[in-house]
Design an enzyme around this catalytic site. Structure first.
Site, mmCIF file in Angstrom:
data_model
loop_
_atom_site.group_PDB
_atom_site.id
_atom_site.type_symbol
_atom_site.label_atom_id
_atom_site.label_comp_id
_atom_site.label_asym_id
_atom_site.label_seq_id
_atom_site.Cartn_x
_atom_site.Cartn_y
_atom_site.Cartn_z
ATOM 1 C CB CYS A 1 -6.169 -1.251 -0.193
ATOM 2 S SG CYS A 1 -6.068 -2.619 -1.395
ATOM 3 C CD GLU B 1 -0.835 -1.836 -6.068
ATOM 4 O OE1 GLU B 1 -1.776 -1.243 -5.726
ATOM 5 O OE2 GLU B 1 -0.693 -2.308 -7.284
ATOM 6 C CD GLU C 1 1.482 -5.432 -6.421
ATOM 7 O OE1 GLU C 1 0.375 -5.446 -5.735
ATOM 8 O OE2 GLU C 1 2.731 -5.542 -5.916
ATOM 9 C CG ASN D 1 -4.778 -5.823 3.497
ATOM 10 O OD1 ASN D 1 -3.553 -5.976 3.483
ATOM 11 N ND2 ASN D 1 -5.780 -5.006 3.076
HETATM 12 P P1 NAD Z 1 1.697 0.517 6.706
HETATM 13 O O1 NAD Z 1 2.167 1.627 5.488
HETATM 14 O O2 NAD Z 1 1.610 1.081 8.308
HETATM 15 O O3 NAD Z 1 3.135 -0.498 6.587
HETATM 16 C C1 NAD Z 1 3.215 -1.411 5.429
HETATM 17 C C2 NAD Z 1 4.627 -1.886 5.269
HETATM 18 O O4 NAD Z 1 5.503 -0.829 5.501
HETATM 19 C C3 NAD Z 1 4.920 -2.617 6.595
HETATM 20 O O5 NAD Z 1 5.385 -3.860 6.246
HETATM 21 C C4 NAD Z 1 5.974 -1.517 7.491
HETATM 22 O O6 NAD Z 1 6.786 -2.346 8.288
HETATM 23 C C5 NAD Z 1 6.573 -0.985 6.574
HETATM 24 N N1 NAD Z 1 7.039 0.290 6.569
HETATM 25 C C6 NAD Z 1 6.641 1.361 7.634
HETATM 26 N N2 NAD Z 1 7.588 2.255 7.379
HETATM 27 C C7 NAD Z 1 8.179 2.016 6.517
HETATM 28 C C8 NAD Z 1 9.463 2.823 5.975
HETATM 29 N N3 NAD Z 1 9.777 4.240 6.443
HETATM 30 N N4 NAD Z 1 10.322 2.483 4.814
HETATM 31 C C9 NAD Z 1 10.047 1.234 4.619
HETATM 32 N N5 NAD Z 1 8.937 0.399 5.014
HETATM 33 C C10 NAD Z 1 8.255 0.832 6.034
HETATM 34 O O7 NAD Z 1 0.493 0.005 6.138
HETATM 35 P P2 NAD Z 1 -0.358 -1.330 6.915
HETATM 36 O O8 NAD Z 1 -1.136 -0.719 8.238
HETATM 37 O O9 NAD Z 1 0.453 -2.541 7.101
HETATM 38 O O10 NAD Z 1 -1.200 -1.561 5.996
HETATM 39 C C11 NAD Z 1 -2.614 -0.907 5.834
HETATM 40 C C12 NAD Z 1 -2.623 -0.142 4.690
HETATM 41 O O11 NAD Z 1 -2.152 -0.665 3.467
HETATM 42 C C13 NAD Z 1 -3.856 0.763 4.266
HETATM 43 O O12 NAD Z 1 -3.708 2.153 4.042
HETATM 44 C C14 NAD Z 1 -4.111 0.036 3.017
HETATM 45 O O13 NAD Z 1 -5.223 0.827 2.089
HETATM 46 C C15 NAD Z 1 -3.111 -0.244 2.312
HETATM 47 N N6 NAD Z 1 -2.984 -1.410 1.550
HETATM 48 C C16 NAD Z 1 -2.948 -1.258 0.052
HETATM 49 C C17 NAD Z 1 -3.250 -2.191 -0.702
HETATM 50 C C18 NAD Z 1 -3.046 -2.016 -2.419
HETATM 51 O O14 NAD Z 1 -2.908 -3.004 -3.063
HETATM 52 N N7 NAD Z 1 -3.188 -0.707 -2.669
HETATM 53 C C19 NAD Z 1 -3.359 -3.427 -0.365
HETATM 54 C C20 NAD Z 1 -3.306 -3.743 1.016
HETATM 55 C C21 NAD Z 1 -3.202 -2.622 2.078
#
Ligand code: NAD
Length: 487
Positions: free
Chosen positions: A283, A249, A461, A152
């Site tokens: 998020c 996060e 962070e 995002n």
């Molecule tokens: P996601 O969890 O599907 O993927 C995030 C990242 O993790 C990607 O780069 C993915 O390739 C990697 N990944 C997936 N499985 C993994 C594994 N087993 N080991 C290591 N890496 C792995 O999330 P998304 O769909 O890209 O993003 C949306 C989510 O992120 C939402 O839940 C949102 O709330 C959260 N988010 C949180 C914050 C925050 O700062 N708290 C900020 C932005 C988004």
């Protein structure tokens, strides 16, 4: 429209291509067109990244902190100079409207680099007087940190991880989301142009399997993930097995509580920002909007009027205020929740459908949607949707609404609107959330620590707080007298 990078990865100060990884495409969400083809990291790329990060980290750790700071600030200037070009790239990769990316993506990444660049020379240890002896502490780097991004805020997330890591003398290997692989490569280029030694910031591409391989890699000292709660649980489990330091996060289902003495137009602006900015893909969004029953109907009427003025359209047109969702998969997920909300009895106030946008028949557009009469147990009030879906829940009593606001496994953010200053602080004191706002929502300046309570995360962070998560303290006892022993 093409945005093909020179090669998929950036290792040791140059682009590098995989010979045997899995290919995948980056799509422009407004049209579904392929804008770049990337090949995920194979073992040779992983080995090269680790080798160059090890060498780079040695050089970087020996670089005086003030010089590290200068390089970070120079990188910030480069991002600012290239802001339009980087914003267009981010719009193509994420679908977020240029109106937003021009101010919220590379620009906020630059703020972050500038902030930590400024802190660099101020990171000092302690002197501890012990009487006939003293101790001192010094802050040392962890080694090679591995950053994993969500889709995002791709370049912002890369900066939020790289800047504090680098300022502490670490090297970073960063894996962007496979959905938005492009802008992290541009950040790597900017670092090199600013004079960062080769290997200190590297970009590897790939899916979760590449992420997991890196998390388990013996040469990785620390992992910092931005992603969903289920991914966070997997990363934490694997990192735990290898006793890696971890920052997570994760997601949220944050409450925004609006009392009947609030400035209603401001509260509606906050609710709009908390649900529709970035097409709801944030998020910290305040997706459970608790509105005092005394003002509920007036609030809904004005909210619906204002929501209907949103401009859905060409993301590259600066007049557009809402772009498409990032992917077909995300559109399907949001459409599912729109159906579930109606099936479970929520009242649709506006929106509720996929949006038809002229000239973009294949875009992943959805109407900004408001549900009213949402109850705490409805699926749309419990699960993170990550789309432009705002749920209004009624309340009458302060104690009760705070209990309801806290009744979730998440704890990323929360907001309160009231003109009663004592009530504002009383409510904030009781809210279980890492980032809170009074009379505004979703502002995350780099100076302010950011992170989650409960399942929304581990660690922080931003701000001075992030330094603790990218460094380790060495305590040194210095004896000024003799040494006694039993014999
Ligand atoms: P996601 O969890 O599907 O993927 C995030 C990242 O993790 C990607 O780069 C993915 O390739 C990697 N990944 C997936 N499985 C993994 C594994 N087993 N080991 C290591 N890496 C792995 O999330 P998304 O769909 O890209 O993003 C949306 C989510 O992120 C939402 O839940 C949102 O709330 C959260 N988010 C949180 C914050 C925050 O700062 N708290 C900020 C932005 C988004």
């Amino acid at each position: 429209m093409r945005a093909q990078p020179q090669a998929s990865h950036y290792v040791g100060g140059s682009y590098l291509e995989s010979q045997s990884g899995t290919p995948f495409d980056s799509l422009y969400p407004a049209t579904g067109e392929v804008i770049a083809r990337i090949v995920s990291a194979d073992d040779a790329i992983v080995d090269a990244a680790i080798k160059s990060a090890k060498e780079g980290q040695k050089v970087w750790a020996a670089t005086p902190p003030a010089e590290r700071g200068r390089i970070l600030r120079r990188t910030a200037e480069i991002l600012r100079e290239k802001n339009r070009e980087l914003s267009i790239l981010e719009t193509l990769d994420t679908g977020k409207p240029l109106q937003e990316t021009l101010i919220a993506d590379a620009a906020s990444g630059a703020d972050c680099l500038e902030y930590y660049g400024g802190l660099a020379a101020t990171l000092t240890g302690e002197h501890i007087e012990l009487g006939g002896a003293f101790a001192y502490t010094k802050r040392e780097p962890l080694g090679i940190c591995f950053g994993i991004g969500a889709w995002n805020y791709p370049i912002q997330i890369a900066c939020w991880k790289a800047a504090p890591a680098l300022v502490c003398g670490n090297a970073m290997i960063f894996k962007p989301s496979e959905v938005t692989p492009l802008s992290a490569l541009k950040l790597a280029e900017a670092f090199s142009e600013a004079g960062l030694p080769d290997g200190v910031f590297n970009v590897l591409q790939g899916f979760g399997d590449v992420g997991a391989k890196m998390v388990a890699h013996p040469d990785i000292a620390k992992v910092s993930l931005t992603g969903s709660v289920p991914t966070g649980a997997k990363v934490a489990a694997l990192a735990g097995e290898h006793l890696k330091k971890t920052t997570l996060e994760l997601g949220g289902k944050s409450p925004l509580i609006i009392f009947d003495d609030a400035d209603i137009e401001n509260a509606i602006s906050a609710a709009i920002n908390a649900n529709f900015y970035s097409t709801g893909q944030i998020c910290s969004n305040g997706t459970r909007v608790f509105v005092h029953s005394g003002i509920k109907e007036e609030f809904l009427k004005r909210l619906a009027e204002r929501t209907k003025t949103a401009i859905l359209g060409d993301p590259l047109d600066e007049a557009t205020s809402i772009g498409p969702l990032v992917s077909r998969q995300q559109l399907d997920k949001v459409m599912h929740y729109l159906k579930v909300g109606q099936n479970e009895g929520a009242r649709l106030v506006c929106g509720g459908n996929a949006a038809k946008v002229d000239s973009f028949p294949d875009g992943y557009f959805v109407e900004p949607t408001v549900f009213a009469d949402v109850s705490d147990d409805m699926t749309i009030a419990r699960e993170e949707i990550f789309g432009p879906v705002l749920s209004v829940l009624d309340f009458d009593d302060e104690t009760d609404v705070v209990d309801r606001a806290n009744d979730t496994e998440f704890g990323l953010a929360a907001g309160v609107f009231t003109r009663d200053i004592q009530r504002a602080h009383r409510v904030i004191d009781r809210l279980q959330a890492g980032t809170c706002w009074i009379n505004t929502y979703n502002l995350t300046p780099i100076e302010m620590p950011f992170g989650g309570y409960k399942k929304s995360g581990i660690g922080r962070e931003n701000g001075h707080a992030a330094i603790d998560y990218y460094s380790q303290i060495k305590s040194v006892y210095v004896e000024m007298g003799g040494v006694e022993a039993a014999f």
